[in-house]
Write an enzyme that holds these catalytic residues in place. Sequence first.
Site, PDB file in Angstrom:
ATOM      1  N   ASP A  78      57.637  16.091  -6.858  1.00 31.16           N
ATOM      2  CA  ASP A  78      58.189  14.818  -7.322  1.00 31.16           C
ATOM      3  C   ASP A  78      59.686  14.694  -7.028  1.00 31.16           C
ATOM      4  OD1 ASP A  78      55.768  13.923  -8.187  1.00 31.16           O
ATOM      5  OD2 ASP A  78      56.082  14.435 -10.291  1.00 31.16           O
ATOM      6  N   GLY A  79      60.428  15.813  -7.105  1.00 31.57           N
ATOM      7  CA  GLY A  79      61.854  15.749  -6.817  1.00 31.57           C
ATOM      8  C   GLY A  79      62.136  15.335  -5.390  1.00 31.57           C
ATOM      9  N   GLU A 154      63.517   6.908 -14.627  1.00 32.79           N
ATOM     10  CA  GLU A 154      64.199   6.638 -15.888  1.00 32.79           C
ATOM     11  C   GLU A 154      65.717   6.700 -15.737  1.00 32.79           C
ATOM     12  OE1 GLU A 154      64.373  10.518 -14.999  1.00 32.79           O
ATOM     13  OE2 GLU A 154      62.416  10.016 -15.864  1.00 32.79           O
ATOM     14  N   PHE A 198      57.559  11.365 -20.992  1.00 36.14           N
ATOM     15  CA  PHE A 198      56.366  12.090 -21.462  1.00 36.14           C
ATOM     16  C   PHE A 198      56.781  13.345 -22.235  1.00 36.14           C
ATOM     17  CE2 PHE A 198      52.990  15.226 -20.776  1.00 36.14           C
ATOM     18  CZ  PHE A 198      51.845  14.514 -21.117  1.00 36.14           C
TER      19      PHE A 198
END
Length: 311
Positions: A78-79, A154, A198
């Site tokens: 994901d990074g 985010e 989350f």
Amino acid sequence: MTDAMRNILVVAHARRPDTVAAAQRVLNALSGAGARPVLAADDRAELVEELGELPGVLTLDVDVSVAELELAIVLGGDGTILRAVDLVRGGTAPVLGINMGHVGFLAEIEADDMDDAVRRVIDRDYDVEERMALSVRVKDGTGAVVYETWALNEATVEKASRERMLEVVLEVDRRPLSAFGCDGVVIATPTGSTAYNFSAGGPVIWPDVEAVAVVPLSAHALFARPLVISPEASVAIEVGAGTNGTGILWADGRRSQELPPGARVVVRRSKTPVRLARLHPAAFTDRLVRKFRLPVVGWRGPSLEQREGAS
């Protein structure tokens, strides 16, 4: 864009042997199919260290602009996908993630399916899904904008000093909602609802639900529950003028800005969404189960064939 000018960006976490080998395969496959593989300058330098010179491979912002990219293939977790999304920001190229990490929630497929993914990219056999992004502005005590950025997952306002609490005032739609001491506040998109939000105990939001989550971190207040608000609402976090220390803004855990006492962080929906390439449209429920290895043993619902027949 003509077929002779098909520029495909390859983004790789080039410090891992498996990713280096995968990058070489993808670059060779693209060149062999008549497309023009492109690398960001940093990725190119790292891959050259491992593979030697890369003839025929172009460099982003030197040989090819972001606007000239057709698609980005990302090899990593994901990074790395977030880094790729940052690289193509300002253009229209969608991002296709091939998971070389652990969870890889943003990735579309696993590494085992890489060759098929490249073939489908060449055939333009994919769909494009648009995901909401956030626009983030930081204002100083006089109201002047001192920093602007954006986020796919985010925007987080956090305390900068481990031993000190951050005093904040939370505002929604230009109306004050609550003031409290905390470790920080996470403002997340549906895409980011399975990331920092989350871990902080915020709600998981399905991608087709247009909403924003606001989640206080370790707040010392009776009313400090996670909130789900309209995507058209604006959220502001004011760092209390009496805060003993500074805060820090993080956007996707990648871009940061110091927040002195009196600073104000304003978060709104960005006018520019993020484009993700999808090869296998699937229920988000199935993605949650697969990525988080959720227990579903004992379920006796309809089979895939029965579900497709019902539609």
